[in-house]
Design a protein around this motif. Structure first.
Motif, PDB file in Angstrom:
ATOM      1  N   ALA A  51     -60.679 -25.261 -44.020  1.00  0.00           N
ATOM      2  CA  ALA A  51     -61.490 -24.196 -44.615  1.00  0.00           C
ATOM      3  C   ALA A  51     -62.740 -24.782 -45.262  1.00  0.00           C
ATOM      4  CB  ALA A  51     -60.667 -23.422 -45.648  1.00  0.00           C
ATOM      5  N   LEU A  52     -62.610 -25.972 -45.833  1.00  0.00           N
ATOM      6  CA  LEU A  52     -63.744 -26.641 -46.484  1.00  0.00           C
ATOM      7  C   LEU A  52     -64.751 -27.153 -45.453  1.00  0.00           C
ATOM      8  CD1 LEU A  52     -64.698 -27.519 -49.348  1.00  0.00           C
ATOM      9  CD2 LEU A  52     -63.487 -29.679 -48.971  1.00  0.00           C
ATOM     10  N   TYR A  53     -64.246 -27.501 -44.272  1.00  0.00           N
ATOM     11  CA  TYR A  53     -65.103 -28.029 -43.201  1.00  0.00           C
ATOM     12  C   TYR A  53     -64.915 -27.157 -41.963  1.00  0.00           C
ATOM     13  CZ  TYR A  53     -65.260 -32.068 -46.285  1.00  0.00           C
ATOM     14  OH  TYR A  53     -65.432 -32.887 -47.374  1.00  0.00           O
ATOM     15  N   PRO A  54     -65.539 -25.967 -41.916  1.00  0.00           N
ATOM     16  CA  PRO A  54     -65.285 -25.004 -40.834  1.00  0.00           C
ATOM     17  C   PRO A  54     -65.675 -25.514 -39.449  1.00  0.00           C
ATOM     18  CG  PRO A  54     -67.103 -24.285 -42.243  1.00  0.00           C
ATOM     19  CD  PRO A  54     -66.457 -25.426 -42.939  1.00  0.00           C
ATOM     20  N   GLU A  55     -66.601 -26.480 -39.378  1.00  0.00           N
ATOM     21  CA  GLU A  55     -66.957 -27.003 -38.061  1.00  0.00           C
ATOM     22  C   GLU A  55     -65.783 -27.724 -37.417  1.00  0.00           C
ATOM     23  OE1 GLU A  55     -68.091 -30.153 -41.115  1.00  0.00           O
ATOM     24  OE2 GLU A  55     -68.102 -27.964 -40.947  1.00  0.00           O
ATOM     25  N   TRP A  56     -64.983 -28.403 -38.215  1.00  0.00           N
ATOM     26  CA  TRP A  56     -63.782 -29.052 -37.690  1.00  0.00           C
ATOM     27  C   TRP A  56     -62.718 -28.009 -37.352  1.00  0.00           C
ATOM     28  CZ3 TRP A  56     -63.216 -33.697 -35.766  1.00  0.00           C
ATOM     29  CH2 TRP A  56     -64.115 -34.708 -36.138  1.00  0.00           C
ATOM     30  N   GLN A  57     -62.654 -26.941 -38.128  1.00  0.00           N
ATOM     31  CA  GLN A  57     -61.704 -25.878 -37.831  1.00  0.00           C
ATOM     32  C   GLN A  57     -62.008 -25.248 -36.476  1.00  0.00           C
ATOM     33  OE1 GLN A  57     -60.037 -21.671 -39.732  1.00  0.00           O
ATOM     34  NE2 GLN A  57     -61.408 -22.942 -40.939  1.00  0.00           N
ATOM     35  N   ASP A  58     -63.281 -25.050 -36.189  1.00  0.00           N
ATOM     36  CA  ASP A  58     -63.648 -24.472 -34.900  1.00  0.00           C
ATOM     37  C   ASP A  58     -63.262 -25.394 -33.751  1.00  0.00           C
ATOM     38  OD1 ASP A  58     -64.670 -22.236 -36.145  1.00  0.00           O
ATOM     39  OD2 ASP A  58     -66.747 -22.951 -36.117  1.00  0.00           O
ATOM     40  N   ARG A  59     -63.377 -26.693 -33.964  1.00  0.00           N
ATOM     41  CA  ARG A  59     -63.000 -27.636 -32.906  1.00  0.00           C
ATOM     42  C   ARG A  59     -61.491 -27.628 -32.669  1.00  0.00           C
ATOM     43  NH1 ARG A  59     -66.018 -33.281 -33.975  1.00  0.00           N
ATOM     44  NH2 ARG A  59     -65.152 -33.678 -31.887  1.00  0.00           N
ATOM     45  N   VAL A  60     -60.727 -27.500 -33.740  1.00  0.00           N
ATOM     46  CA  VAL A  60     -59.270 -27.401 -33.603  1.00  0.00           C
ATOM     47  C   VAL A  60     -58.902 -26.128 -32.843  1.00  0.00           C
ATOM     48  CG1 VAL A  60     -57.117 -27.016 -34.877  1.00  0.00           C
ATOM     49  CG2 VAL A  60     -58.713 -28.810 -35.612  1.00  0.00           C
TER      50      VAL A  60
END
Length: 450
Positions: free
Chosen positions: A282-291
């Motif tokens: 949640a703090l790093y949404p760009e990584w969330q999108d990649r996941v």
């Protein structure tokens, strides 16, 4: 760059009694900031000496080269005795070796494939539970505790958490977790065997309740084994495995001890890691999108496609680095030793702190930053070998380490494939150590559909 939260450090000098108060409240903020760069530090009390060690060569000596010379310390184990009894987590010497000979075969590589459908079923159930709360702010640790407990019950006893007795164990464990500090009075004072250990009444009662319920489940499973009707899950595997040296199996009472630690280690630690992983994403949404993209591109029900979830795995590894569920391990010297040219007496406490080692600023590049890509760098690969031990290392490495990595990756993939976690207006969570590294006031996130 926004850095993930970590607890404040105390002043370098405090009295023993001040330190004890800090320690009982939170083991992490009781430590001075200099430990993030020290190779070794000594802590003196009137009763014993304690050495926190962040030197990878010394840690290798303790865990891999000479593990029998540095058994687990009773000062930590006594705090968990009401729940864990004589489990593999607390024992040493021949008793521990026998227990591992029986337990380890259940967690071999082939068994991970066999438990995979149960992990997927629990992950799918967790994703559905999250989906039913879209638009709401939810306390994530409560949800990940529920999800992790579901995994344990499905893989260990072939029962989902909504089974009545599984739900009863889960509720009793939540009470125990909130009441039990990571250390009790025996960690600081040389108490004789007859003296009370300072357990709270609620701790004793909830531990007894958990063990009574586990005993009932284990009795039922033994009856199924005797009748030839037991399902081929982890409990059956462990209860029917014979010690290759003696031919003995665990009796029911011994199995209760082991199930207690499986539940503690497999549920409590996984819940902690998954909650922090969701917060970091949640703090790093760009990584969330990649996941999420990776999860949508894979067939999550196919064990062979686990290799396609590389980004998710690196995110989970980075979470375990920043927020190792078990923040410290304690061993005891069996004789005089020399650590970094310093003489150490027999009976000294040796503290290996994953929390500090994983953030050692002489070893890691950007140690406080969330950087899942670090695992492909030379620094990351070097530190992965020498300064990364979320599951311990050597002969006493957690037998369920591979299991936990699959569980964490699958939970993230299933939850984030169709959902998004977002920060709320609440303050950032502050890590504290109870039985595991949790957030002082919980981790609150908002769930939305993609």
């Amino acid at each position: 760059m926004t850095l993930p939260p970590k607890p404040p450090s105390r002043a370098d000098r405090v009295t023993l009694w001040q330190y004890m108060r800090l320690f009982r409240r939170d083991i992490l903020s009781a430590q001075p900031a200099r430990l993030y760069r020290a190779w070794m530090a000594e802590f003196r009390t009137p009763f014993f000496r304690s050495y926190m060690v962040n030197d990878p060569d010394l840690i290798k000596t303790f865990l891999k080269d000479r593990p029998m010379d540095f058994p687990k310390s009773d000062r930590v184990g006594s705090g968990l005795q009401p729940l864990l009894g004589n489990s593999v987590f607390l024992t040493n010497g021949e008793t521990w070796q026998r227990q591992r000979r029986i337990i380890d075969p259940a967690f071999e590589g082939g068994r991970l494939r066999e438990t995979f459908p149960s992990i997927c079923a629990a992950s799918e159930a967790a994703a559905a539970r999250f989906a039913n709360q879209t638009g709401d702010e939810i306390e994530i640790e409560a949800e990940t505790s529920h999800a992790a407990a579901d995994v344990i019950f499905r893989t260990l006893f072939s029962m989902p958490i909504d089974t009545e007795i599984a739900r009863d164990v889960f509720e009793a464990f939540r009470t125990y977790q909130r009441s039990q500090p990571i250390l009790n009075l025996a960690a600081f004072l040389p108490l004789p065997d007859w003296m009370p250990r300072g357990y709270k009444k609620v701790t004793r009662q909830s531990a007894a309740r958990i063990r009574t319920l586990i005993h009932r489940i284990t009795d039922d499973r033994q009856a199924e084994i005797d009748a030839g009707t037991a399902p081929p899950d982890l409990a059956t595997k462990i209860m029917t495995t014979r010690d290759p040296q003696t031919g003995e199996t665990f009796d029911v009472d011994e199995m209760v001890d082991q199930v207690a630690i499986f539940f503690l280690a497999g549920h409590e630690t996984s819940a902690s890691a998954l909650a922090w992983a969701l917060y970091l994403l949640a703090l790093y949404p760009e990584w969330q999108d990649r996941v999420a993209e990776e999860a949508r591109a894979a067939d999550l029900s196919d064990f062979s496609q686990m290799s396609k979830l590389k980004i998710t795995r690196d995110v989970f590894r980075e979470t375990l680095r920043l927020y190792p569920p078990v923040p410290m391990m304690v061993r005891e010297t069996q004789g005089p030793e020399t650590f970094r040219n310093r003489s150490v007496r027999k009976g000294a406490q040796v503290v290996m702190s994953q929390w500090h080692l994983h953030r050692q600023n002489r070893l890691w590049d950007a140690p406080d930053a969330f950087q899942p890509e670090r695992w492909e760098t030379e620094n990351g690969k070097s530190c992965a070998r020498d300064a990364y031990m979320p599951f311990s290392a050597g002969p006493r490495v957690c037998p369920g380490a591979g299991f936990a990595m699959i569980e964490g990756v699958m939970m993230l993939a299933y939850i984030l494939r169709d959902l998004r976690v977002e920060l709320t207006d609440r303050p950032p969570p502050i890590p504290v150590a109870h039985l595991t590294v949790r957030a002082r006031d919980g981790i609150w996130l908002r769930i939305v559909r993609r």
